[in-house]
Design an enzyme around this catalytic site. Structure first.
Site, PDB file in Angstrom:
ATOM      1  N   GLY A 224      34.080 -28.942 -34.837  1.00  0.00           N
ATOM      2  CA  GLY A 224      34.224 -27.608 -33.905  1.00  0.00           C
ATOM      3  C   GLY A 224      33.921 -26.659 -34.616  1.00  0.00           C
ATOM      4  O   GLY A 224      33.255 -26.646 -35.595  1.00  0.00           O
ATOM      5  N   SER A 225      34.632 -25.295 -34.534  1.00  0.00           N
ATOM      6  CA  SER A 225      34.109 -23.954 -34.956  1.00  0.00           C
ATOM      7  C   SER A 225      34.828 -24.072 -36.332  1.00  0.00           C
ATOM      8  O   SER A 225      35.774 -24.698 -36.643  1.00  0.00           O
ATOM      9  CB  SER A 225      34.609 -22.900 -34.206  1.00  0.00           C
ATOM     10  N   THR A 228      38.418 -22.796 -36.245  1.00  0.00           N
ATOM     11  CA  THR A 228      39.508 -23.527 -35.800  1.00  0.00           C
ATOM     12  C   THR A 228      39.741 -24.677 -37.109  1.00  0.00           C
ATOM     13  O   THR A 228      40.804 -25.254 -37.466  1.00  0.00           O
ATOM     14  CB  THR A 228      39.293 -24.544 -34.575  1.00  0.00           C
ATOM     15  N   GLY A 229      38.444 -25.286 -37.705  1.00  0.00           N
ATOM     16  CA  GLY A 229      38.488 -26.054 -38.782  1.00  0.00           C
ATOM     17  C   GLY A 229      39.676 -25.685 -39.842  1.00  0.00           C
ATOM     18  O   GLY A 229      40.100 -26.155 -40.654  1.00  0.00           O
ATOM     19  N   GLU A 246      33.574 -31.111 -39.476  1.00  0.00           N
ATOM     20  CA  GLU A 246      32.204 -30.664 -39.395  1.00  0.00           C
ATOM     21  C   GLU A 246      32.331 -29.589 -38.415  1.00  0.00           C
ATOM     22  O   GLU A 246      32.642 -29.512 -37.350  1.00  0.00           O
ATOM     23  CB  GLU A 246      31.611 -32.020 -38.613  1.00  0.00           C
ATOM     24  N   CYS A 280      25.464 -27.990 -33.075  1.00  0.00           N
ATOM     25  CA  CYS A 280      25.902 -27.539 -34.639  1.00  0.00           C
ATOM     26  C   CYS A 280      24.520 -27.322 -35.441  1.00  0.00           C
ATOM     27  O   CYS A 280      24.193 -26.303 -36.144  1.00  0.00           O
ATOM     28  CB  CYS A 280      26.910 -28.442 -35.169  1.00  0.00           C
TER      29      CYS A 280
END
Ligand code: NAD
Length: 468
Positions: A224-225, A228-229, A246, A280
């Site tokens: 995800g973004s 958020t990661g 990732e 991505c």
């Protein structure tokens, strides 16, 4: 109206509440998914914990066969799941759309089934024997995004299963239906509790955040973004969870002056616009040498002009709408700003609803937001350079480092440039073409760890060394 249940402990479960899932092509509700509570999450983690006791003791051969059976189920239900992906994600059924995504899901699933991490003898002599064993971790929590919902779910689930872990997966609130169906069909060939799925609108309860903090989960695999990661990494610290992250990218492509613009136009287009740029490792900035800059702009514009954009369910569409309003707003903002500073070659005006036309913008300065930020949508900035060293410097001028590409007829010269790029994958004369037999991951803020191959599988194991 489609309504699907969660799979917890091998059974279909509905939450007390449900939430609507929109069709991006129409803006109307296309179905409903359960809106899980924190108690539903606990039930899923408990089921996965119970299942781990026996699943982790299965033989390598048994797990291989089970993963092959999962692959066969994906093949059997490929068209049904592809229809769900198109319905909720927006991508076309055809081209590089949802049927292609299901082809990828089967390819990764089948390839991963065939991998294994056998015990390794590190020493065996008069002084003793040393064995390295790879042991499963326990319950793996998988958190996925909305751009390639099923393929990414497979990237997370299969290596976890293959190495003896059990799984609780939580898809994005924009694309829960295809994952609910995927896990339902996997459960036809797996023991109860080995793979569980819960869905949430992220508002009723933030299930992703609760998973990152959950004491019963040993590892989070997150796609995800970056923002958020980073939150996942912070919450995971408390329980020392293993992590594979990732995250976003702002991939650069560098076109050298020896290229034939007509020959590379199609590759450049798909490198940037696969899944409407919502990928991505799509090319998000294009640097072209001054000598062929105008010809490349013309060739790319001519190719892009003929791409049919329409509802994903229309078999003639090659690109669909943007997935959600937040993403559409972001692309609109970046393009509106870019129009003030650069030259619009194609597109530039938002379409109806969530549609946004293929947009190419030339002559932007390096600090334009469309260049500096990850647009994650169908708008590509094309920048001019005269010195290759300067192009490499600009390409590396990013907090991200997922992918990159170099375009040239001289493969060896291109490889020398590739090695100077700060990113996890570099392609020559293509962009974003990932494969199950090569590890994939980001450097800098694009991620932590890799996915695919034995290297990716190792991240789902603890090492135990036995001395005798
Ligand atoms: P996102 O970060 O908004 O959401 C990803 C997932 O995290 C969703 O399931 C969401 O519900 C969940 N989530 C939300 N809040 C959370 C929290 N506090 N803790 C834990 N989980 C939480 O990302 P997105 O908008 O769905 O996806 C787009 C982004 O994903 C882009 O930046 C893109 O580059 C990136 N991406 C990266 C890869 C890769 O392999 N590197 C692949 C696909 C997408």
């Amino acid at each position: 109206m489609i309504e699907l249940g969660m799979t917890i402990d091998g059974r279909q479960v509905n939450a007390a509440n449900r939430f609507a899932v929109n069709n991006p092509a129409t803006g109307e509700a296309a179905g409903f998914a359960p809106n899980a509570s924190l108690a539903d999450l606990d039930a899923a983690v408990e089921a996965a914990t119970r299942a781990f006791a026996s699943w982790s003791r299965t033989s390598d051969e048994e797990r291989k066969k089970a993963c092959e059976a999962v692959t066969a189920k994906l093949a059997e239900h490929a068209e049904e799941i592809a229809q769900l992906i198109t319905l909720e994600q927006g991508k076309p059924l055809n081209g590089l759309g949802s049927r292609f995504e299901m082809g990828g899901a089967q390819a990764w699933s089948g390839y991963t089934a065939g991998l294994s991490l056998p015990m390794k003898v590190l020493q065996d002599n008069n002084e003793g024997r040393i064995e390295l064993h790879r042991k499963p971790l326990g319950v793996v929590g998988s958190i996925t995004p909305w751009n390639w919902p099923v393929m990414i779910a497979i990237w997370h689930i299969l290596p976890a299963l293959r190495t003896g872990n059990t799984v609780v997966i939580k898809p994005s609130p924009y694309t829960p239906l295809s994952t609910l169906k995927t896990v339902e069909v996997m459960n036809k060939v797996l023991p109860a509790g080995v793979v569980n799925v819960i869905t949430s609108d992220d508002k009723h309860a933030n299930i992703g955040a609760a998973m990152a903090a959950h004491p019963g989960i040993r590892k989070i695999v997150f796609t995800g973004s970056c923002a958020t990661g980073q939150k996942v990494m912070t919450s995971a610290a408390e329980t020392m969870k293993r992590l594979t992250l990732e995250m976003g990218g702002n991939d650069a492509g560098i076109v050298l002056p020896d290229c034939n613009p007509q020959q590379i136009a199609e590759g450049l287009f798909w490198g940037a616009f696969i899944n409407n740029g919502q990928t991505c490792a799509a090319m998000k900035r294009l640097y072209v040498h001054d000598k062929i800059y105008d010809e490349v702009c013309d060739a790319l514009t001519a190719f892009a002009r003929n791409i049919p954009v329409g509802p994903g369910s229309d078999e003639k569409s090659v690109l669909g709408p943007v997935n959600n309003k937040m993403q559409h707003d972001k692309v609109s903002r970046l393009v509106a700003d870019a129009k003030k500073q650069g030259r619009v070659l194609l597109g530039g005006e938002p379409g109806d609803g969530l549609f946004f036309p293929v947009t190419l913008i030339a002559d932007l300065p390096a600090d334009a937001p469309l260049v500096a930020e990850e647009q994650f949508g169908p708008a590509l900035p094309i920048l001019r350079f005269t010195e290759v060293d300067d192009a490499i410097k600009q390409a590396n001028n990013s907090e991200n480092g997922l992918g990159g590409s170099v375009w040239s007829r001289d493969i060896e010269a291109a490889k020398k440039i590739a090695l100077q790029m700060e990113c996890g994958s570099v392609w020559i004369n293509k962009h974003g073409a990932i494969q199950p037999n090569a590890p994939f991951g980001g450097v800098k803020k694009s991620g932590l760890g890799v996915e695919f191959t034995e290297d990716g599988m190792k991240e789902y194991t603890d090492v135990q060394v036995v001395y005798s």
